[in-house]
Design a protein around this motif. Sequence first.
Motif, PDB file in Angstrom:
ATOM      1  N   ASN A  44      65.187  10.168  54.982  1.00 27.93           N
ATOM      2  CA  ASN A  44      64.650   9.397  53.867  1.00 27.93           C
ATOM      3  C   ASN A  44      63.802   8.255  54.410  1.00 27.93           C
ATOM      4  O   ASN A  44      64.099   7.690  55.471  1.00 27.93           O
ATOM      5  N   PRO A  45      62.739   7.880  53.687  1.00 23.15           N
ATOM      6  CA  PRO A  45      61.912   6.754  54.142  1.00 23.15           C
ATOM      7  C   PRO A  45      62.724   5.455  54.158  1.00 23.15           C
ATOM      8  O   PRO A  45      63.557   5.230  53.272  1.00 23.15           O
ATOM      9  N   TRP A  46      62.479   4.608  55.139  1.00 26.00           N
ATOM     10  CA  TRP A  46      63.121   3.290  55.233  1.00 26.00           C
ATOM     11  C   TRP A  46      62.066   2.252  54.869  1.00 26.00           C
ATOM     12  O   TRP A  46      61.017   2.169  55.508  1.00 26.00           O
ATOM     13  N   LYS A  47      62.333   1.499  53.808  1.00 21.90           N
ATOM     14  CA  LYS A  47      61.346   0.545  53.303  1.00 21.90           C
ATOM     15  C   LYS A  47      61.822  -0.887  53.483  1.00 21.90           C
ATOM     16  O   LYS A  47      63.010  -1.166  53.453  1.00 21.90           O
ATOM     17  N   ASP A  48      60.853  -1.772  53.662  1.00 21.26           N
ATOM     18  CA  ASP A  48      61.194  -3.192  53.743  1.00 21.26           C
ATOM     19  C   ASP A  48      61.273  -3.781  52.336  1.00 21.26           C
ATOM     20  O   ASP A  48      61.173  -3.058  51.340  1.00 21.26           O
ATOM     21  N   GLY A  49      61.453  -5.079  52.254  1.00 20.36           N
ATOM     22  CA  GLY A  49      61.614  -5.732  50.962  1.00 20.36           C
ATOM     23  C   GLY A  49      60.393  -5.683  50.073  1.00 20.36           C
ATOM     24  O   GLY A  49      60.480  -5.960  48.866  1.00 20.36           O
ATOM     25  N   TYR A  50      59.247  -5.302  50.631  1.00 17.70           N
ATOM     26  CA  TYR A  50      58.008  -5.225  49.858  1.00 17.70           C
ATOM     27  C   TYR A  50      57.643  -3.781  49.483  1.00 17.70           C
ATOM     28  O   TYR A  50      56.598  -3.529  48.906  1.00 17.70           O
ATOM     29  N   GLY A  51      58.539  -2.847  49.842  1.00 20.98           N
ATOM     30  CA  GLY A  51      58.288  -1.439  49.514  1.00 20.98           C
ATOM     31  C   GLY A  51      57.464  -0.694  50.537  1.00 20.98           C
ATOM     32  O   GLY A  51      57.087   0.452  50.322  1.00 20.98           O
TER      33      GLY A  51
END
Length: 212
Positions: A44-51
């Motif tokens: 699954n993609p790992w995203k930061d707090g900004y998407g």
Amino acid sequence: MFSKLAQNLQTQLKYSLDGLRDIKFKYKAKNCNYTTTDSIWHLNPWKDGYGNIIGVVIKVEDISKTQELELDLNRTKLILNQKSAVAKIGSWDYDVQSKSLHWTPVVNKIYGVSADYKPTLDTAYGFYLEGKFRTTIKKVIADAIHSGKPWNEKLQLKQLDGTIIWVNSIGRPKYCDAKCTRVIGTLQIITDTIEQKTTQSNLRSNEYPLFE
């Protein structure tokens, strides 16, 4: 990191980095230097707090026999669907009790209807040319339900846009407790085959004319 992994895994990781979620596949131990057992990988993609995608979350678990069979079945279904699409073969399933009809996307294309089209047996009958062909398809399905007879018929139908095509309709009943509960079948466009045979027949007639 990618250079040390099998090409298939590299591709899956790149898909995940592009934003594709819930990727699941079987990873064979022979393709890896770090384990001796086959496993199931979940990506699954790992995203930061900004998407923004900054990496991939990887979950690895030992593969069970059930999971392996499920993956093999899904792979087989995918291959069959791809081959069916190439051969223009669609499949359908009619529930006798609920009178509900379901078919694959290839059948939508054969009838020339949209992907969200909701078929019924009566509307499906309506696509077959009135007369011989419509009478035939109604009879063979009735015979399947009431007499348990399979069929294999070459018929003509008119697509939604008015194009007339030849199809090969094959079907058979499915029984439960000695009662027909479903009728299943396939539908394939055979217009090119019919036209080719007609052309060859005409050529033979011209080659060996009958003299009066």
